[in-house]
Design a protein around this motif. Structure first.
Motif, PDB file in Angstrom:
ATOM      1  N   LEU A  80     -27.184  -0.565   7.609  1.00  0.00           N
ATOM      2  CA  LEU A  80     -28.155   0.133   8.393  1.00  0.00           C
ATOM      3  C   LEU A  80     -28.387   1.533   7.442  1.00  0.00           C
ATOM      4  O   LEU A  80     -27.443   2.102   6.681  1.00  0.00           O
ATOM      5  N   ALA A  81     -29.631   2.096   7.183  1.00  0.00           N
ATOM      6  CA  ALA A  81     -29.899   3.157   6.516  1.00  0.00           C
ATOM      7  C   ALA A  81     -29.812   4.545   7.034  1.00  0.00           C
ATOM      8  O   ALA A  81     -29.494   4.830   7.959  1.00  0.00           O
ATOM      9  N   CYS A  82     -29.033   5.235   5.955  1.00  0.00           N
ATOM     10  CA  CYS A  82     -28.764   6.764   6.347  1.00  0.00           C
ATOM     11  C   CYS A  82     -30.156   7.427   6.517  1.00  0.00           C
ATOM     12  O   CYS A  82     -31.017   7.224   5.975  1.00  0.00           O
ATOM     13  N   ASN A  83     -29.950   8.459   7.566  1.00  0.00           N
ATOM     14  CA  ASN A  83     -31.094   9.157   8.026  1.00  0.00           C
ATOM     15  C   ASN A  83     -30.912  10.881   7.612  1.00  0.00           C
ATOM     16  O   ASN A  83     -31.498  11.458   8.305  1.00  0.00           O
ATOM     17  N   CYS A  84     -30.010  10.960   6.511  1.00  0.00           N
ATOM     18  CA  CYS A  84     -29.685  12.432   6.338  1.00  0.00           C
ATOM     19  C   CYS A  84     -30.843  13.074   5.658  1.00  0.00           C
ATOM     20  O   CYS A  84     -31.910  12.207   5.170  1.00  0.00           O
ATOM     21  N   SER A  85     -31.070  14.411   5.314  1.00  0.00           N
ATOM     22  CA  SER A  85     -32.353  14.773   4.825  1.00  0.00           C
ATOM     23  C   SER A  85     -32.675  14.201   3.290  1.00  0.00           C
ATOM     24  O   SER A  85     -33.910  14.129   3.136  1.00  0.00           O
ATOM     25  N   GLU A  86     -31.580  13.957   2.537  1.00  0.00           N
ATOM     26  CA  GLU A  86     -32.057  13.378   1.384  1.00  0.00           C
ATOM     27  C   GLU A  86     -32.439  11.812   1.434  1.00  0.00           C
ATOM     28  O   GLU A  86     -33.441  11.499   0.945  1.00  0.00           O
ATOM     29  N   CYS A  87     -31.633  11.108   2.113  1.00  0.00           N
ATOM     30  CA  CYS A  87     -31.926   9.591   2.174  1.00  0.00           C
ATOM     31  C   CYS A  87     -33.229   9.482   3.118  1.00  0.00           C
ATOM     32  O   CYS A  87     -34.151   8.655   2.862  1.00  0.00           O
ATOM     33  N   SER A  88     -33.719  10.189   4.173  1.00  0.00           N
ATOM     34  CA  SER A  88     -34.859  10.127   4.976  1.00  0.00           C
ATOM     35  C   SER A  88     -36.178  10.260   4.008  1.00  0.00           C
ATOM     36  O   SER A  88     -37.185   9.902   4.729  1.00  0.00           O
ATOM     37  N   TYR A 140     -28.929   5.636   1.006  1.00  0.00           N
ATOM     38  CA  TYR A 140     -27.407   5.118   1.259  1.00  0.00           C
ATOM     39  C   TYR A 140     -27.574   4.155   2.482  1.00  0.00           C
ATOM     40  O   TYR A 140     -28.155   4.421   3.630  1.00  0.00           O
ATOM     41  N   MET A 141     -27.051   2.869   2.187  1.00  0.00           N
ATOM     42  CA  MET A 141     -26.978   1.813   3.466  1.00  0.00           C
ATOM     43  C   MET A 141     -25.641   1.890   4.134  1.00  0.00           C
ATOM     44  O   MET A 141     -24.663   1.378   3.255  1.00  0.00           O
ATOM     45  N   PHE A 142     -25.223   1.924   5.036  1.00  0.00           N
ATOM     46  CA  PHE A 142     -23.946   1.978   5.854  1.00  0.00           C
ATOM     47  C   PHE A 142     -23.912   0.869   6.348  1.00  0.00           C
ATOM     48  O   PHE A 142     -24.565   0.000   6.840  1.00  0.00           O
ATOM     49  N   ILE A 196     -20.317  10.954  10.241  1.00  0.00           N
ATOM     50  CA  ILE A 196     -20.007  10.230   9.061  1.00  0.00           C
ATOM     51  C   ILE A 196     -20.622  10.817   7.697  1.00  0.00           C
ATOM     52  O   ILE A 196     -21.652  11.370   8.024  1.00  0.00           O
ATOM     53  N   ASP A 197     -19.890  10.934   6.567  1.00  0.00           N
ATOM     54  CA  ASP A 197     -20.460  11.386   5.313  1.00  0.00           C
ATOM     55  C   ASP A 197     -21.385  10.634   4.526  1.00  0.00           C
ATOM     56  O   ASP A 197     -21.082   9.177   4.599  1.00  0.00           O
ATOM     57  N   CYS A 198     -22.725  10.857   4.439  1.00  0.00           N
ATOM     58  CA  CYS A 198     -23.509   9.932   3.386  1.00  0.00           C
ATOM     59  C   CYS A 198     -22.583   9.985   2.059  1.00  0.00           C
ATOM     60  O   CYS A 198     -22.358  11.084   1.434  1.00  0.00           O
ATOM     61  N   GLN A 199     -22.601   8.798   1.614  1.00  0.00           N
ATOM     62  CA  GLN A 199     -21.954   8.541   0.325  1.00  0.00           C
ATOM     63  C   GLN A 199     -22.967   9.192  -0.937  1.00  0.00           C
ATOM     64  O   GLN A 199     -22.387   9.184  -2.123  1.00  0.00           O
ATOM     65  N   GLU A 254     -23.855  14.598   2.951  1.00  0.00           N
ATOM     66  CA  GLU A 254     -24.209  15.373   4.132  1.00  0.00           C
ATOM     67  C   GLU A 254     -23.451  14.502   5.299  1.00  0.00           C
ATOM     68  O   GLU A 254     -23.079  13.509   5.157  1.00  0.00           O
ATOM     69  N   ASN A 255     -23.003  15.254   6.315  1.00  0.00           N
ATOM     70  CA  ASN A 255     -22.549  14.786   7.555  1.00  0.00           C
ATOM     71  C   ASN A 255     -23.565  14.476   8.484  1.00  0.00           C
ATOM     72  O   ASN A 255     -24.324  15.298   9.011  1.00  0.00           O
ATOM     73  N   VAL A 256     -23.763  13.396   8.968  1.00  0.00           N
ATOM     74  CA  VAL A 256     -24.786  12.839   9.801  1.00  0.00           C
ATOM     75  C   VAL A 256     -24.256  12.201  11.134  1.00  0.00           C
ATOM     76  O   VAL A 256     -23.007  11.866  11.245  1.00  0.00           O
TER      77      VAL A 256
END
Length: 894
Positions: free
Chosen positions: A651-659, A665-667, A683-686, A690-692
């Motif tokens: 599943l795709a990360c939705n942090c400010s950078e990934c969105s 990043y895919m978890f 959890i931290d985006c790798q 960022e902590n999401v």
């Protein structure tokens, strides 16, 4: 003391539930051999767990709790289950696993619920086809057929399946196995297109013990194994000790009458020696599979249990690793880890070493590696010995079989026809009991003797008894140059060109297409009469790369990825077939598709090199479409027996950078769920560090109720199928077409736990005939109306007729304000296009008092791939509630 404490604990729990009128009573793990208090008065209980105790008798008080919905009484010592005939039970789930049940409890016929019954003695020795059915009535019927010594037989039969790439000598090996004197002519063996099935009979010596031996049937064939020592003379005239063995028939031994009599009464005659055997003939059905890669996706329907697999390869190429990976993984999953012998053919030309230990460690069903040459017959004795040893150890050999079933099986095998209709099959079964015939069909279908989809409206009257007849038809179509050049698109007229009418009569062509559709090899283009597509022949390239780039580069898109450790052939092709009623016109190809609904769209791409599926979904309502895609993928995974370790979800990360990135990043989904289980909500985006919030990641992928989403598309699919029968229903009146349409629709809605109420009695038809037959309601199993369908014939733009039906659906039938309802227009107009245009124009002129109608719109492009149907959408408001009436116009003048 310990027991008394447990009894006191049980009483305390019962008292607490009674005092507080709780809905759940937990008496598990208390070592109870009875329930210490009468609980039959606790009628408010909905669930009881009394598992992991020592109950020998089914508590009488439980049989009086008719409101109970869930009961877990597993892991006890029960020998029977007792319910009361005549009472109505609300049970939805019953677990009686891990007890001492030696029979199927008769009282279970009084309840209608999901029942778990694993690990009970009555399952011991059941044929795998019966035990894996999860149907107690089927199992009980099987036992009923075995009652009485004269009703029992034993199954001494197996399949030998030859698989591997093309041109490795599978067909030649089959002929040599049948006849060791067969002369091989190099370069003159024809390629197998499809499946070639042959049979051979061999005599085997089985140990005289269960499950093989039956003293009433096999007593006259008893042999004693005798080991002997002898000498042979070498080249120097020196004697060399030699040991051997031979089987001596009982008649050759001097046994007393007393010993012979005792033998006849022994279930397992070990009283003289452990070396007692009996001779039995085994029927070996040899299946030679074509090796063309384009056909791999069809193999999964014929790779079965009760089989031995020979994986054939030859050392002149360097692609054995790819072949091994595909076939060993496929066999492991689809055939329940059946035994495999890996055979290197053409050893007379070249020999090549492979890491046998590596493959044995990865695949524990590999029995051995054998090198042979069909040309000079070297290694054939070793191969025959390996096959014989495997057959002697197959768990299904000697399965008990009702004699009537065995008679039917043998009679069908002797029939020269390729197929039967249901009445012919019923006559062979010698039964007028539909349930009995249904069970026999089910068993023979599971056994691979017949191909019969008895619950399918289109196919229930077609019973294929020669699989070659079907597979050759499929492969003739797939291998047609004309169909290949047309990227898999064909019309039914090509079948008459390709097929020999003496083998494939015109009235059977629709059955072949329906079987191909059932196997998800092809699908019918919605709204067309006779256009079909074979996805495996589609163009390898999409027509519009920009459309794909728009998905991939869009930041506001739901991204989902499935990574396979092993990716079987045919997943994307089957997915295209399953989702064909969502396909965007022309935007699908061999490795992907674009799907559309009224509120969202999706892109699915299959990357076979990286063993992955990538899904992108965007729009106003993305979750429903994502759920539909996810559901169909999981259904395919279940069909091909993939396990959890075969699939990784990302599943795709939705942090400010990934969105704001096309490559977020895919978890791993299991990782996110494990964090939540440990009460860790972030959890931290790798990628960004960022902590999401994990819940916010999961929200877009939230599962919905799949059964509520398909009604319009099911109606459209049924209408499209109706068009294929337009000649058959040419003279039908409205009520006859509606009844026929219901039969077509029924198989769709039943999958979603809906049913059609044919006795809706809502009013008269537009023609004034037959109250209650011209429309039907769609309801839940609890009787709640979900929607309804009103169908009528139009030969021209008869405004009065149109207005009459719309009035009934909007003003009369829809008193409860159903969100969606449907009108079906069976067009027999000379010009369907003109009728459709005039119908839509008229919809936008209609006005009703107390109803606000929005403009009616043509939404056909969202739902259809052909112009021979139309879908119009009328949005209206009653009491400020938004409601929808769909009009499905179906051209029956094709």
């Amino acid at each position: 003391m310990y027991i008394n404490q447990n009894i006191q604990e049980a009483k305390r729990r019962i008292d607490e539930v009674r005092q507080r009128r709780l809905l759940f009573l937990d008496l598990s793990y208390l070592q109870l051999d009875y329930i210490p208090e009468d609980i039959s008065d606790m009628i408010y209980l909905l669930e009881i767990n009394i598992s992991y105790n020592k109950l020998k008798n089914f508590p009488n008080s439980l049989s009086k709790l008719t409101n109970l919905q869930r009961l877990d009484i597993s892991n006890n010592l029960l020998q029977d289950v007792n319910f009361v005939e005549g009472l109505y039970y609300s049970l939805q789930f019953l677990n009686i696993s891990s007890n001492l049940l030696n029979h199927v409890p008769r009282d279970l016929s009084f309840i209608n619920s999901e029942i778990l019954f694993d690990n009970n003695p009555f399952l011991d020795g059941l044929p795998i086809e019966i035990s894996s059915s999860n149907d107690l009535s089927y199992i009980d019927y099987y036992f009923e057929g075995l009652r009485g010594r004269d009703n029992r037989g034993k199954l001494f039969e197996t399949k030998l399946l030859l698989v591997g790439k093309g041109n490795v000598g599978k067909t030649t090996l089959m002929k040599v196995f049948q006849n060791n004197k067969f002369k091989v002519e190099v370069g003159k063996e024809k390629t197998t297109h499809g499946i070639n099935v042959q049979s051979v009979k061999r005599d085997f010596f089985f140990p005289a013990k269960k499950p093989y031996y039956d003293r009433f049937l096999d007593m006259e064939n008893i042999y004693f194994l005798e080991v002997y020592s002898d000498f042979e003379i070498d080249n120097d005239d020196m004697p060399i000790p030699k040991e051997g063995f031979q089987y001596r028939h009982i008649s050759e031994l001097s046994l007393s009458e007393e010993s012979l009599l005792e033998l006849r009464f022994e279930e397992q005659p070990f009283f003289i020696s452990n070396d007692i055997y009996f001779e039995k003939e085994i029927l070996i059905n040899i299946w030679d599979f074509g090796g063309q890669e384009i056909l791999y996706s069809t193999h999964q329907f014929f790779l079965t249990q009760r089989s031995i697999y020979l994986l054939i390869w030859e050392p002149r190429t360097d692609d054995e690793i790819e072949s091994f990976e595909y076939w060993l993984n496929t066999i492991k999953r689809l055939s329940n880890n059946s035994p495999v012998i890996i055979v290197m053919n053409k050893a007379d030309i070249r020999v090549k070493s492979i890491d046998e230990e590596y493959y044995k460690r990865r695949f524990n069903n590999i029995i051995s590696f054998v090198e042979i040459s069909c040309l000079n017959k070297s290694g054939m004795n070793d191969l025959n010995s390996e096959i014989e040893n495997v057959i002697l150890n197959l768990p299904h050999i000697g399965d008990a079989l009702p004699k009537s079933w065995d008679r039917i099986r043998k009679e069908i095998k002797e029939i020269s026809n390729d197929y039967l209709n249901f009445e012919e099959f019923r006559q062979i079964c010698q039964s007028s009991d539909k349930k009995e015939v249904s069970y026999i069909s089910r068993y023979l279908n599971d056994l691979g003797v017949i191909i019969h989809f008895q619950n399918d409206f289109y196919l229930k009257n077609c019973i294929v008894i020669n699989p070659e007849w079907l597979t050759k038809a499929i492969y003739l179509l797939i291998n047609s140059i004309k169909v290949q050049k047309n990227s898999g698109l064909f019309t039914t007229s090509i079948l008459e060109e390709l097929f020999d009418e003496s083998i494939y009569p015109p009235d059977k062509l629709s059955d072949i297409l329906a079987l191909m559709d059932k196997f998800e090899i092809c699908y019918k283009i919605l709204g067309s009469r006779d256009q079909y597509i074979i996805p495996t022949l589609l163009s390898p390239s999409p027509k519009d790369y920009n459309r794909i780039d728009n998905f991939i580069n869009d930041f506001d898109v739901l991204r989902y990825k499935i990574q396979y450790t092993f990716m079987p052939s045919g997943i994307i092709e089957r997915l295209i077939c399953r989702l064909n009623n969502y396909l965007e016109t022309d935007n699908f190809w061999k490795f992907g598709m674009i799907l559309i609904t009224e509120n969202s769209e999706a892109l699915i791409i299959s990357d076979t090199h990286n063993r992955s599926l990538k899904i992108y979904v965007k729009g106003l309502l993305i979750t429903p479409l994502f759920n539909i895609i996810e559901h169909e993928i999981k259904e395919i995974h279940n069909d091909i027996k993939l396990v959890e370790s075969d699939v990784n979800e990302y599943l795709a990360c939705n942090c400010s950078e990934c969105s704001h990135s096309p490559n977020p990043y895919m978890f791993k989904k299991p990782t996110l769920l494990k964090f939540l289980e440990k009460d860790k909500k972030h959890i931290d985006c790798q990628q960004s560090t960022e902590n999401v919030d994990i819940q916010k990641i999961l929200i877009g992928y939230k599962s919905d109720d799949y059964s509520k989403r398909n009604l319009l598309r099911d109606l459209i699919s049924s209408a499209s199928n109706l068009q294929t029968r337009c000649n058959q229903i040419k003279g039908y009146k409205e009520d006859q077409i509606n009844i026929y349409f219901q039969d077509l629709l029924r198989s769709y809605v039943q999958k979603n736990n809906y049913f059609l109420n044919e006795q809706s009695q809502k009013g008269r038809s537009g023609s004034g005939k037959n109250v209650g037959e011209l429309d039907f309601t769609i309801e839940t199993l609890e009787g709640e109306m979900i929607s309804f369908f009103e169908g009528f014939i139009l030969k021209s733009t008869d405004r009065n007729n149109i207005l009459s039906h719309i009035k009934k659906t909007i003003l009369k039938y829809d008193s409860n304000g159903l969100k969606e309802k449907f009108i079906g227009v069976y067009s027999r107009a000379n010009s369907f296009d003109d009728l459709a245009k005039q119908y839509l124009d008229y919809l936008n002129e209609i006005k009703f008092e107390g109803v606000i109608l929005d403009k009616s719109t043509d939404v056909s492009k969202v739902y259809l791939g052909s112009s021979e149907m139309r879908v119009f959408k009328t949005v209206y408001y009653r009491s400020q509630t938004k409601l929808i009436l769909y009009h499905i116009l179906i051209n029956l003048n094709l």
